[in-house]
Scaffold this motif. Structure first.
Motif, PDB file in Angstrom:
ATOM      1  N   GLU A   1       0.947  -1.208   0.028  1.00 17.94           N
ATOM      2  CA  GLU A   1       0.126  -0.072   0.038  1.00 17.94           C
ATOM      3  C   GLU A   1       0.879   1.267  -0.059  1.00 17.94           C
ATOM      4  O   GLU A   1       2.013   1.232   0.401  1.00 17.94           O
ATOM      5  CB  GLU A   1      -0.818   0.099   1.244  1.00 17.94           C
ATOM      6  N   LEU A   2       0.184   2.319  -0.528  1.00 15.88           N
ATOM      7  CA  LEU A   2       1.172   3.762  -0.498  1.00 15.88           C
ATOM      8  C   LEU A   2       0.946   4.428   0.786  1.00 15.88           C
ATOM      9  O   LEU A   2      -0.099   4.440   1.186  1.00 15.88           O
ATOM     10  CB  LEU A   2       0.530   4.454  -1.729  1.00 15.88           C
ATOM     11  N   ASP A   3       1.948   4.927   1.246  1.00 11.88           N
ATOM     12  CA  ASP A   3       2.076   5.805   2.201  1.00 11.88           C
ATOM     13  C   ASP A   3       2.176   7.233   1.867  1.00 11.88           C
ATOM     14  O   ASP A   3       2.978   7.614   1.204  1.00 11.88           O
ATOM     15  CB  ASP A   3       3.199   5.482   3.210  1.00 11.88           C
ATOM     16  N   LEU A   4       1.045   7.799   1.993  1.00 12.16           N
ATOM     17  CA  LEU A   4       0.828   9.238   1.421  1.00 12.16           C
ATOM     18  C   LEU A   4       0.881  10.541   2.457  1.00 12.16           C
ATOM     19  O   LEU A   4       0.643  11.408   2.329  1.00 12.16           O
ATOM     20  CB  LEU A   4      -0.748   9.449   0.750  1.00 12.16           C
ATOM     21  N   SER A   5       1.439   9.891   3.501  1.00 10.49           N
ATOM     22  CA  SER A   5       1.637  10.979   4.731  1.00 10.49           C
ATOM     23  C   SER A   5       2.625  12.167   4.316  1.00 10.49           C
ATOM     24  O   SER A   5       2.367  13.169   4.945  1.00 10.49           O
ATOM     25  CB  SER A   5       2.306  10.209   6.014  1.00 10.49           C
TER      26      SER A   5
ATOM     27  N   PRO B   1       7.455  10.738 -11.684  1.00  5.35           N
ATOM     28  CA  PRO B   1       8.158  11.688 -12.422  1.00  5.35           C
ATOM     29  C   PRO B   1       9.484  11.568 -12.807  1.00  5.35           C
ATOM     30  O   PRO B   1      10.167  10.854 -11.801  1.00  5.35           O
ATOM     31  CB  PRO B   1       7.900  13.192 -11.781  1.00  5.35           C
ATOM     32  N   ALA B   2      10.139  11.841 -13.764  1.00  2.00           N
ATOM     33  CA  ALA B   2      11.327  11.674 -14.214  1.00  2.00           C
ATOM     34  C   ALA B   2      12.550  11.916 -13.110  1.00  2.00           C
ATOM     35  O   ALA B   2      13.294  11.167 -12.851  1.00  2.00           O
ATOM     36  CB  ALA B   2      11.861  12.104 -15.667  1.00  2.00           C
ATOM     37  N   ALA B   3      12.101  12.964 -12.429  1.00  6.67           N
ATOM     38  CA  ALA B   3      13.053  13.464 -11.396  1.00  6.67           C
ATOM     39  C   ALA B   3      13.175  12.384 -10.286  1.00  6.67           C
ATOM     40  O   ALA B   3      14.116  12.395  -9.568  1.00  6.67           O
ATOM     41  CB  ALA B   3      12.476  14.776 -10.816  1.00  6.67           C
ATOM     42  N   ARG B   4      12.116  11.694 -10.081  1.00  6.23           N
ATOM     43  CA  ARG B   4      12.317  10.548  -8.842  1.00  6.23           C
ATOM     44  C   ARG B   4      13.315   9.494  -9.298  1.00  6.23           C
ATOM     45  O   ARG B   4      14.071   9.183  -8.539  1.00  6.23           O
ATOM     46  CB  ARG B   4      10.887  10.158  -8.557  1.00  6.23           C
ATOM     47  N   THR B   5      12.996   9.235 -10.614  1.00  8.39           N
ATOM     48  CA  THR B   5      13.782   8.281 -11.233  1.00  8.39           C
ATOM     49  C   THR B   5      15.308   8.551 -11.360  1.00  8.39           C
ATOM     50  O   THR B   5      16.173   7.707 -11.012  1.00  8.39           O
ATOM     51  CB  THR B   5      13.200   7.595 -12.655  1.00  8.39           C
TER      52      THR B   5
ATOM     53  N   GLY C   1       1.004  14.072  -1.252  1.00 12.14           N
ATOM     54  CA  GLY C   1       0.225  13.399  -2.713  1.00 12.14           C
ATOM     55  C   GLY C   1       0.952  12.310  -3.227  1.00 12.14           C
ATOM     56  O   GLY C   1       2.079  11.847  -2.749  1.00 12.14           O
ATOM     57  N   LEU C   2       0.645  11.930  -4.188  1.00 11.32           N
ATOM     58  CA  LEU C   2       1.263  10.714  -5.176  1.00 11.32           C
ATOM     59  C   LEU C   2       2.715  10.877  -5.232  1.00 11.32           C
ATOM     60  O   LEU C   2       3.396   9.611  -5.129  1.00 11.32           O
ATOM     61  CB  LEU C   2       0.312  10.444  -6.352  1.00 11.32           C
ATOM     62  N   HIS C   3       3.168  12.098  -5.549  1.00 10.77           N
ATOM     63  CA  HIS C   3       4.477  12.310  -6.211  1.00 10.77           C
ATOM     64  C   HIS C   3       5.451  12.143  -4.763  1.00 10.77           C
ATOM     65  O   HIS C   3       6.600  12.308  -4.978  1.00 10.77           O
ATOM     66  CB  HIS C   3       4.594  13.699  -6.966  1.00 10.77           C
TER      67      HIS C   3
ATOM     68  N   GLU D   1       3.385  11.094 -15.555  1.00  9.13           N
ATOM     69  CA  GLU D   1       2.617  11.764 -14.430  1.00  9.13           C
ATOM     70  C   GLU D   1       2.468  10.850 -13.054  1.00  9.13           C
ATOM     71  O   GLU D   1       1.973  11.426 -12.139  1.00  9.13           O
ATOM     72  CB  GLU D   1       1.414  12.128 -15.036  1.00  9.13           C
ATOM     73  N   ILE D   2       2.868   9.574 -13.266  1.00  8.56           N
ATOM     74  CA  ILE D   2       2.691   8.759 -12.211  1.00  8.56           C
ATOM     75  C   ILE D   2       3.920   8.794 -11.181  1.00  8.56           C
ATOM     76  O   ILE D   2       3.908   8.878 -10.201  1.00  8.56           O
ATOM     77  CB  ILE D   2       2.422   7.333 -12.457  1.00  8.56           C
TER      78      ILE D   2
END
Length: 218
Positions: free
Chosen positions: A67-71, A172-176, A74-76, A169-170
């Protein structure tokens, strides 16, 4: 089909032999299943075992590794939920060990190929134990906070192919790119490319990852 802790699809090499053969372990993205990346896996060299694992938890019509931790926002800014993430990584390791025994896989020549959540999981597994994996292909993922400061022995010169989508948009390239930078800092042999397109594997990306895997098992 042999029993593994995780449901899976196994594809044997085209020309089986009595000698252990290399393998690619495939980890799908959030909401997909073990069949999602089979077209990619089938395009890889035919002397590989393919072991495509299904994530353990249901999500709508598919499955998820955590599951996603969104604390953090948002998604990014999302992160893997810690307990789920630890459990899934353990199940992947156990499934690989079982597949090695069941299918005649060379334990010293196991690569990981992951997309999105599967890429995040693959990069983290590599940092958990670099000696278990020969190479990693991580498509449209990132390095989670849980592993951002991990600096294990054995990562130097490890081949790592990391790909991002310029219009993703899920994730972003910056995270990768931050993941690629971290592995370069650790001394891994990183190949990082931003491809046109969004959160998916386009033709140029597909061709590049095939080239990468072919070079690892030559």
């Amino acid at each position: 089909m042999s029993e593994l802790p995780l449901d899976h699809v196994h594809i044997a090499p085209d020309d089986p032999s009595d000698e252990p053969a290399p393998a690619v372990v495939v980890l799908h993205g959030r909401g997909a299943n073990e069949k999602d990346l089979l077209p990619v896996a089938r395009s890889l060299p035919d002397d590989l075992h393919v072991v495509s694992l299904r994530a353990p938890d249901r999500l709508q019509g598919g499955f998820t590794w955590y599951e996603l931790d969104l604390s953090g926002g948002g998604l990014h800014q999302s992160q893997p939920a810690a307990a789920d993430f630890e459990r899934s990584r353990g199940l992947v390791r156990e499934s690989i060990d079982a597949a090695v025994d069941a299918y005649g896989i060379d334990a010293d020549r196991v690569g990981l190929l992951g997309f999105s959540q599967g890429a995040i999981t693959s990069l983290s597994l590599l940092l958990d134990d670099p000696d278990r994996y020969s190479w990693v292909v991580a498509l449209h993922g990132y390095l989670p906070d849980s592993h951002r400061e991990v600096a294990p022995d054995g990562i130097a010169d490890k081949p790592v192919f990391i790909a991002a989508g310029g219009a993703d948009e899920i994730i972003p390239a910056a995270r990768t790119e931050a993941a690629a930078d971290r592995f370069e800092t650790l001394g891994a042999a990183v190949e990082y490319t931003v491809f046109d397109g969004g959160h998916g594997i386009g033709p140029a990306e597909h061709e590049a990852l095939i080239d990468f895997v072919e070079r690892q098992i030559a």
